[in-house]
Motif scaffolding. Structure first.
Motif, short mmCIF file in Angstrom:
data_model
loop_
_atom_site.label_atom_id
_atom_site.label_comp_id
_atom_site.label_asym_id
_atom_site.label_seq_id
_atom_site.Cartn_x
_atom_site.Cartn_y
_atom_site.Cartn_z
N GLU A 45 30.06 -35.03 -36.35
CA GLU A 45 29.58 -34.18 -35.26
C GLU A 45 30.25 -32.81 -35.32
N ARG A 58 14.64 -36.05 -24.03
CA ARG A 58 15.21 -35.65 -25.32
C ARG A 58 16.54 -36.34 -25.56
N TRP A 59 17.34 -36.40 -24.50
CA TRP A 59 18.66 -37.01 -24.59
C TRP A 59 18.54 -38.49 -24.99
N LEU A 92 20.78 -44.66 -36.57
CA LEU A 92 21.44 -44.20 -37.80
C LEU A 92 22.82 -44.83 -37.95
N LEU A 142 18.06 -42.31 -31.66
CA LEU A 142 18.12 -41.89 -33.06
C LEU A 142 19.54 -42.08 -33.60
N ASP A 178 15.46 -27.09 -12.30
CA ASP A 178 15.71 -28.54 -12.30
C ASP A 178 14.37 -29.27 -12.47
N THR A 221 12.43 -33.23 -19.18
CA THR A 221 12.39 -33.03 -20.64
C THR A 221 13.77 -33.26 -21.23
N GLU A 222 14.80 -32.76 -20.54
CA GLU A 222 16.16 -32.92 -21.04
C GLU A 222 16.52 -34.40 -21.13
N LEU A 274 11.57 -28.18 -13.65
CA LEU A 274 10.86 -27.89 -14.91
C LEU A 274 11.54 -28.49 -16.13
N GLU A 275 12.88 -28.52 -16.12
CA GLU A 275 13.59 -28.84 -17.36
C GLU A 275 14.26 -30.22 -17.37
N SER A 276 14.62 -30.71 -16.19
CA SER A 276 15.43 -31.93 -16.11
C SER A 276 14.80 -33.11 -16.83
N LEU A 336 17.34 -38.84 -28.55
CA LEU A 336 18.39 -38.53 -29.51
C LEU A 336 19.47 -39.61 -29.55
N LEU A 337 19.72 -40.22 -28.38
CA LEU A 337 20.69 -41.32 -28.34
C LEU A 337 20.19 -42.50 -29.19
#
Lengths: 241, 241
Positions: free
Chosen positions: B63, B37-38, B48, B44, B27, B33-34, B29-31, B41-42
């Protein structure tokens, strides 16, 4: 050549032939569907690109955005609940791959974690397995006493039969439960149980994704029960296999 | 309570604690970054969708098209070469899940195939393992004779050391080879080898995808060599682990 070498060589030849046969059958079963799906999806893509006149670069960007977003769509995967699920899947060597660490720290920790966790898990599963075996022996002996059999002790055959029965019960009831809660067909649920039981863990079907989503929205009760069931299911499957 | 029961219970508690600790670390380490990124990407996606005024329905269709197309993008996965690779990954219980059967026939055959194939594979790997063990014993005895050691026989410790050395060599050279041919960083290649060695097989990195693509275009030579190397790599890893 030595007898053992001949045996090993025969096994290698057998396995290799088995792989070749498998490849031919999978090719025959899946290739045509794959080609059709691919063509259909290409047409769909072309139609959408034409409709909105999306540039090649933008489409590629959209592709990346959608693919990278896929795991997160089911809810944040690395909040505590998701991370706990991931840890379990690593420990049991299933490795669905529905979400995977992306940071260097996460990957490094994942390796170190698995290096200690997998042996620990194996020892625990073996220990529970031994206790269950003992328990099954007692139950079988009692049953035999009750049925007034000549040989009261549980034989190897009896235990194997009991294990087989238990596996069948776990896999069939598991399939029913997952089918109900995940909205999969019974066949797909059975396939999911089998793929998990053997620790292959493709990740095309991953249970508990609903739970992870709801957990982040603070919805508990039945879902926690379901999660516990799923954890027990993974443990039992690993013990038995 | 019986001693064995206490032992089993302690192991369960240990493993459960280990899972909780793992979840907390993942949690942490990754949360973050996730989440980043989320959000990225939202944004982006929003940009578009705004740029081309794509309707919600069409976006959802896109999708699906993109996600379903993902495995095929690397080339047809179910032509003979891909299907052979898939069979190997099932037999070794790695289950990357980079491509999975979608037809009912494919799934049913996959289960039946694994049911026979996994035990066959295990027996073969064990048999090769025994032969390798024997070979290592002879080499160690010769080396000890040459070095004029007191005890000439290979001890358990010697064999474990040899296995450890061999694993290290395989994993480090494997990482180097995959890094060269797949274009991954050395660290990612090492991570791939580790995940494959332990049969976790997330499928976030999958080797040989280039080969499958080229195979369908009838390009052979070095790629066949590379594929053979990869097969040997999977076999050796499974034998050693």
């Amino acid at each position: 050549m030595k007898r053992q070498n001949v045996r090993t060589l025969s096994l290698v030849v057998c396995t290799f032939t088995y792989l070749l046969v498998g490849a031919a059958v999978f090719d025959a079963l899946e290739s045509e569907t794959e080609r059709k799906r691919w063509n259909h999806l290409l047409e769909l893509k072309a139609a959408l690109v034409r409709k909105y006149s999306i540039s090649e670069d933008d489409y590629r960007m959209m592709e990346v955005a959608i693919i990278e977003n896929k795991p997160h769509k089911a809810g944040p995967q690395w909040k505590f609940a998701g991370a706990f699920y991931f840890s379990t899947v690593v420990l049991a060597m299933i490795g669905y791959g529905h979400s995977t660490p992306v940071t260097i720290g996460g990957k490094a920790f994942c390796m170190a974690y698995a290096m200690v966790g997998i042996p620990l898990g194996l020892i625990m599963f073996q220990s529970i397995g031994e206790r269950l075996n003992k328990f099954a022996s007692v139950v079988i002996r009692r049953a035999k006493q009750y049925l007034k059999c000549k040989k009261e002790e549980a034989t190897e055959m009896n235990l194997m039969f009991a294990t087989g029965m238990l596996s069948s019960v776990i896999i069939t009831t598991g399939a029913a439960v997952f089918s109900k809660y995940e909205g999969w067909s019974y066949f797909d649920s059975f396939y999911y149980c089998f793929v998990t039981l053997t620790t292959i863990g493709f990740g095309d079907y991953v249970a508990l994704q609903v739970l992870i989503k709801c957990f982040s929205r603070n919805k508990f009760s039945i879902l926690v029960l379901y999660a516990s069931y799923h954890l027990t299911f993974i443990c039992f499957q690993t013990i038995i296999s």
